[in-house]
Design an enzyme around this catalytic site. Structure first.
Site, PDB file in Angstrom:
ATOM      1  N   GLY A   1       0.788  -1.124   0.054  1.00 25.27           N
ATOM      2  CA  GLY A   1      -0.049   0.098  -0.144  1.00 25.27           C
ATOM      3  C   GLY A   1       0.827   1.207  -0.201  1.00 25.27           C
ATOM      4  N   GLY A   2       0.278   2.314   0.243  1.00 24.10           N
ATOM      5  CA  GLY A   2       0.969   3.589   0.172  1.00 24.10           C
ATOM      6  C   GLY A   2       2.015   3.784   1.135  1.00 24.10           C
TER       7      GLY A   2
ATOM      8  N   GLY B   1       3.569   1.149   2.492  1.00 26.91           N
ATOM      9  CA  GLY B   1       4.808   0.248   2.533  1.00 26.91           C
ATOM     10  C   GLY B   1       4.296  -1.024   2.117  1.00 26.91           C
TER      11      GLY B   1
ATOM     12  CB  VAL C   1       2.834  -6.404   4.879  1.00 27.92           C
ATOM     13  CG1 VAL C   1       2.789  -7.298   6.056  1.00 27.92           C
ATOM     14  CG2 VAL C   1       2.396  -4.966   5.576  1.00 27.92           C
TER      15      VAL C   1
ATOM     16  CE  LYS D   1       3.560   0.054   6.983  1.00 27.08           C
ATOM     17  NZ  LYS D   1       2.446  -0.765   5.756  1.00 27.08           N
TER      18      LYS D   1
ATOM     19  CG  ASP E   1      -3.289   3.680   6.992  1.00 34.31           C
ATOM     20  OD1 ASP E   1      -3.981   4.099   6.229  1.00 34.31           O
ATOM     21  OD2 ASP E   1      -2.438   2.812   6.382  1.00 34.31           O
TER      22      ASP E   1
END
Length: 490
Positions: free
Chosen positions: A21-22, A24, A26, A41, A139
């Site tokens: 995702g924005g 990072g 996982v 992460k 988030d």
């Protein structure tokens, strides 16, 4: 980008990519030292940073991840470790077997209101623990809410949590626009109500099967969050729907508190349709009227609502304009230079001192007024916030990479309580110079004030572990704080 079976820090073997995702990527990994599976992460470093900014980003990311590692709650996915490798922070967390809420919604569509309320209670518990420690999650979204086989929920991705107020929003660009509160999209100071806004958007998505500000393009989503009201969530029912709409208010002061959210969700939580509980329904019956009054009153809404309930609001209904707390002449007196004053963002004023054309020093003043909750009056909320900030900052003492923070020191005679701390950051290409900060935080009634005296190109010959104290200049921050307290007393 590391490939499969990459060994991180000589210990964590990356097995497969679980998601991206924005904020990072996982990975599923094996901790070869303890022979167990973990989630790793890989924090995304924002584009466009120079070497100095990248180093500062990495240091702060690791510091906040360590702070998040202190959080303990059954609904929080634990952070175990944080390492720096390849110029990037890596956060090691529990590997959970649950499925994300967004995947469940995609497969099953809208979920029963009672089930959604139960999920909301679990996530709220995690957020309350984080907020009590002075951290914002930043988030909260369906992709970061995991559901176990029994339906219980956990909140993950606390590795990018950031401190309230204090030192800025380290991960301001993290998150999805449709789940970021308006104040975050506007790059304004955010507090616990921003996380509650994101929780409201997530629960709205779960009960309706679609996001409250769903649009085709991310820019359109962000515009909708800032400018438009979402449709009333018809599938949620009157009580849950009313709560979600209140949580999604544009004005942070118009949103319900965590205690009010908990009260409503507790009355609705269940495996299926919302239970009918007359006593709770009567208590909730008053809340729409209160929330409507808050929306009408704007920033002073909670002040008026609390006053009607007999709460001690404190001395400040709203925070004063920080640019009025010091005069330019006063700042000139203790900086020995003519400053440039500007309101950098709501609740923050800066006096910039230039040497030639280079901004060499700056005095920053931040203010925020805490508002009463159902259980605490305004000064008590401010006292709890001050204590949380104190413990969070005390945990930063020591050396991390090229940055050092000194111990917390009490400052007598400033408001009802005051602390100060010194920090120093070496430039990436130097072991002799860097940036120095003297930071002071004070509380008076329900108001918190932070003063930061920031200096560039500070030379130091001491070892990094001693540099924060060796080059400290706390007198300037203390002098500014004394003048601010005098201005507030007028």
């Amino acid at each position: 980008m590391p490939g499969d079976l990459y060994l991180l820090a000589g210990r964590y073997r990356l097995i497969e990519r679980l998601g991206q995702g924005g904020a990072g990527t996982v990975w599923r990994a094996i901790d070869e030292m303890l022979d167990r599976q973990v989630a790793v992460k890989q924090v995304r470093v924002p584009d466009g940073l120079d070497q100095r900014e990248r180093a500062e980003f990495a240091d702060r990311a690791m510091h906040e991840a360590r702070s998040a590692g202190r959080l303990r709650d059954p609904a929080i996915v634990l952070v175990h470790d944080v390492v720096l490798e390849g110029g990037q922070p890596w956060i090691i967390m529990d590997l959970t077997t649950g499925r994300s809420l967004d995947k469940v919604i995609k497969e099953r569509g809208p979920l029963p209101p009672g089930f959604v309320a139960a999920v909301g209670l679990r996530v709220l518990s995690a957020l309350e623990v984080a907020h009590a420690h002075g951290l914002l999650h930043q988030d909260v979204k369906p992709a970061n809410i995991l559901l176990d086989a029994d339906g219980s929920a956990m909140l993950t991705d606390f590795g990018i949590a950031a401190p309230m107020g204090g030192r800025g929003d380290m991960f301001g660009s993290a998150g999805s626009p449709g789940y970021m509160a308006p104040e975050r999209l506007n790059e304004q100071p955010s507090g616990p109500s921003a996380d509650l806004w994101s929780l409201g958007a997530s629960l709205y998505t779960a009960v309706e099967g679609r996001a409250p500000f769903e649009r085709a393009l991310p820019a359109a989503v962000a515009a909708a969050v800032l400018l438009h009201e979402p449709p009333f969530p018809a599938r949620a029912g009157r009580e849950l729907g009313g709560l979600l709409m209140a949580m999604l208010a544009k004005n942070p002061a118009a949103r319900p508190t965590a205690a009010q959210v908990r009260q409503v969700l507790s009355g609705l939580a269940g495996p299926g349709a919302a239970p009918q509980r007359p006593a709770r329904r009567r208590r909730w019956w008053l809340l729409p009227a209160v929330l409507a009054a808050v929306v009408a009153l704007g920033a002073g809404g909670w002040y008026a609502a609390a006053a009607l309930g007999g709460k001690d609001i404190g001395r400040y209904a709203t925070a004063p304009d920080p640019c009025t707390l010091l005069t330019d002449a006063q700042v000139t007196g203790f900086t020995k230079s003519k400053p440039e004053r500007s309101l950098t963002r709501p609740g923050e004023c800066q006096w910039l001192v230039r040497e030639s054309t280079y901004p060499a020093r700056r005095l920053i003043v931040r203010v925020w007024a805490e508002q009463p909750t159902r259980d605490l009056d305004g000064p008590a909320v401010a006292q709890r916030r001050f204590a949380s900030e104190k413990s969070t900052r005390a945990a930063a003492e020591g050396v991390s990479q090229r940055q050092a923070y000194g111990p917390i020191r009490e400052v007598p005679g400033l408001g009802e309580a005051a602390i100060r701390q010194n920090g120093f950051k070496f430039y990436l290409d130097s072991d002799q110079s860097g940036m120095a900060d003297s930071i002071l935080l004070l509380r008076t009634s329900n108001l918190l004030v932070e003063v930061v005296w920031h200096r560039e190109d500070v030379d130091v010959e001491a070892a990094p572990g001693k540099s924060a104290e060796a080059v400290a200049d706390p007198q300037t921050a203390v002098a500014a704080a004394r003048m601010i307290v005098a201005a507030l007393a007028k």
